[in-house]
Design a protein around this motif. Structure first.
Motif, short mmCIF file in Angstrom:
data_model
loop_
_atom_site.label_atom_id
_atom_site.label_comp_id
_atom_site.label_asym_id
_atom_site.label_seq_id
_atom_site.Cartn_x
_atom_site.Cartn_y
_atom_site.Cartn_z
N LEU B 91 0.96 -0.91 -0.06
CA LEU B 91 0.53 0.58 -0.16
C LEU B 91 0.47 1.30 0.00
O LEU B 91 0.63 1.76 -0.36
CB LEU B 91 -1.09 0.15 1.04
N ALA B 92 2.01 0.97 0.87
CA ALA B 92 3.08 2.45 0.98
C ALA B 92 3.68 2.67 -0.56
O ALA B 92 3.13 4.04 -1.06
CB ALA B 92 3.59 1.96 1.66
N LEU B 93 3.86 1.74 -0.81
CA LEU B 93 4.31 1.94 -1.79
C LEU B 93 3.58 2.43 -2.99
O LEU B 93 4.49 3.23 -4.01
CB LEU B 93 5.45 0.44 -2.60
N LEU B 127 -6.43 1.63 9.39
CA LEU B 127 -6.72 1.31 10.41
C LEU B 127 -7.45 0.10 10.66
O LEU B 127 -6.36 -1.12 11.74
CB LEU B 127 -8.25 2.33 10.93
N ASP B 128 -7.97 -0.40 9.93
CA ASP B 128 -8.34 -1.77 9.16
C ASP B 128 -6.59 -3.06 9.17
O ASP B 128 -6.72 -3.85 10.28
CB ASP B 128 -8.85 -2.40 7.86
N LEU B 129 -5.76 -1.96 8.48
CA LEU B 129 -4.55 -3.17 8.82
C LEU B 129 -3.81 -3.32 10.05
O LEU B 129 -2.93 -4.01 10.42
CB LEU B 129 -3.88 -2.44 7.72
N MET B 130 -3.54 -2.32 10.99
CA MET B 130 -2.99 -2.79 12.16
C MET B 130 -4.36 -3.02 13.29
O MET B 130 -2.99 -4.00 13.66
CB MET B 130 -3.25 -0.74 12.54
N TYR B 145 -1.46 6.96 12.46
CA TYR B 145 -1.29 8.02 12.53
C TYR B 145 0.22 8.01 12.02
O TYR B 145 0.67 9.09 11.25
CB TYR B 145 -2.04 8.66 13.42
N LEU B 146 0.94 7.03 12.94
CA LEU B 146 2.05 7.00 12.52
C LEU B 146 2.57 6.69 11.30
O LEU B 146 3.59 7.94 10.33
CB LEU B 146 2.80 6.76 13.48
N LEU B 147 1.94 5.91 10.65
CA LEU B 147 1.79 5.56 9.31
C LEU B 147 1.65 7.11 8.19
O LEU B 147 2.10 7.36 7.26
CB LEU B 147 1.43 4.38 8.40
N VAL B 148 0.62 7.15 8.64
CA VAL B 148 0.33 8.57 8.35
C VAL B 148 1.40 9.67 7.90
O VAL B 148 1.61 10.36 6.82
CB VAL B 148 -1.25 9.75 8.30
N VAL B 149 2.04 10.07 9.27
CA VAL B 149 3.25 10.42 8.88
C VAL B 149 4.02 10.29 8.76
O VAL B 149 4.56 11.01 8.05
CB VAL B 149 3.31 10.98 10.87
N TYR B 150 4.65 9.18 8.42
CA TYR B 150 5.49 8.54 7.95
C TYR B 150 5.43 8.94 6.58
O TYR B 150 5.82 9.81 5.92
CB TYR B 150 5.71 7.45 7.86
N LEU B 217 7.48 -0.31 11.05
CA LEU B 217 6.88 -1.53 11.38
C LEU B 217 7.50 -2.49 12.15
O LEU B 217 6.46 -2.67 12.81
CB LEU B 217 6.47 -1.87 9.81
N ASP B 218 8.55 -2.79 12.63
CA ASP B 218 8.84 -3.03 13.47
C ASP B 218 8.91 -2.67 14.43
O ASP B 218 8.77 -3.84 15.60
CB ASP B 218 10.58 -3.01 13.19
#
Lengths: 234, 234
Positions: B91-93, B127-130, B145-150, B217-218
């Motif tokens: 998704l991120a890529l 959210l679903d993924l988390m 939200y951490l992922l959004v920020v990143y 992700l780690d």
DNA sequence: ACCTGAACACCGTTCAAGT
DNA sequence: ACCTGAACACCGTTCAAGT
């Protein structure tokens, strides 16, 4: 170095005075309020006089960014006796406090290269800390940049939630505004988002900032541990 | 719902046509090139005609951001058979590829609320993924939200390194430009930065993007593991 | 060297008017 | 309802001129 000045009306201006005015206007009224013309007016001079000191408006704004980053104190993370994670956290919170004092500057920071002297000094410090974490140089650099991305990304998104120019309202007020906004998210379209609205409202807090930072540091720690286990050089 | 249209020369315009023009201009010439006047000119209309469809320039740009986020496909991370980390990486890529196709839009994304429908849809998916990662709801929201920020922080800083408007140059070219720039960093003032110049040049690559994401992700994984050990509900 | 007045080529937005 | 012409109050920047 004799620095002669002020014989007659000349030298009414300084770069310092221009940057002071620019930053004040930015803080008071946001990006739109800091035009070359309003800056010049504040220091009591014709608009084009600014061009004696800076080649363009973009150069003025770059210098403002540098000025803000210059407010960062470098000794908050200097004490090598403390664990590196604590030092990164202190530095991050300190940077956040200094930078969020100038909300309108954040789009300038994440919209440009971040390669001025003070930006480099921050990067140097993060590199240093990642070295102390036990990472080999190239991983240390990657990790330092990850921290830069997290810090400035988090600050930018934080500020982006506040539409009105001027200083950031108190945290409680910003959370309350978000709570009102996300209470309106339709449950049928975004069930998880709607269900998590209360937590989402706290995205703009320093607590969430620190929470995210700690996950990032956990990820970096895992890498350092793995490196140590691998037997790579410290 | 009978939607009568086009009787005579009226209805020369559509919201779609305006947004197409705005996005084209943004892609071709950057933020400055996309003025209300140039947008109107491109669709062959007087500047103020745009105000029949949008209340302000800011509203046009918000809609452009939404249009870009609408290009994100939701099925890249939908396959629940795959491990959640792989799905987040895909998704991120994917998001990165779609969004970096419009470099000038990034300052708009990190400079505004990101609360349109498509932005919410992305948040919902994270959210679903988390949740699938095994996090309890409130941690899942924080992690999303951490992922959004990143994601948006990394993309914004990536784009911020390229001064000229227009499409991003190939990665190799951007790395080379950074290498030239950081070769000039003074060793005496910034020893670690100067020493790591070759790695620093690669900050703008998709490899670094993925490297940073994996550390994040780690960090999230560690939290999930801890939660599982704690015996908290999945 | 430093500053000003005036101008150029733009902006976003509003308003009255036309169909 | 939709579009235009004209105008308002701004921009950043340049240029010739003054001290």
């Amino acid at each position: 170095m004799t620095e002669r000045r002020r014989r007659g009306p000349r030298r009414a201006l300084t770069e310092e005075a221009i940057l002071d005015a620019a930053l004040e206007l930015l803080d008071e009224g946001g990006a739109d309020a800091a035009s070359i013309r309003t800056i010049a007016a504040r220091v009591g001079v014709a608009p084009n006089a600014v061009y004696t000191y800076f080649p363009s408006k973009a150069a003025v704004l770059r210098a403002v960014v540098e000025r803000i980053l210059g407010d960062i104190e470098h000794d908050v993370a200097a004490d090598r006796a403390r664990p590196w994670r604590e030092r990164v956290e202190s530095l991050a919170l300190h940077v956040r406090e200094r930078v969020l004092a100038h909300p309108a500057a954040l789009p300038l920071m994440v919209g440009g290269p971040l390669d001025g002297r003070n930006a480099l000094a921050l990067h140097e410090q993060l590199l240093d800390l990642m070295g102390d974490a036990g990472l080999p140089p190239s991983d240390a650099a990657r990790a330092a940049y990850l921290l830069v991305v997290y810090l400035f990304g988090a600050m930018a998104l934080n500020v982006a939630q506040v539409p009105e120019p001027g200083p950031l309202p108190p945290e409680a007020e910003r959370v309350a505004a978000r709570r009102r906004r996300f209470a309106a998210v339709p449950t049928e379209s975004f069930p998880r988002t709607a269900a998590a609205a209360d937590t989402i409202a706290t995205y703009v807090t320093s607590e969430q900032f620190l929470w995210g930072l700690r996950r990032v540091l956990d990820g970096i720690s895992a890498l350092a541990a793995h490196t140590a286990t691998d037997g790579s050089p410290a």
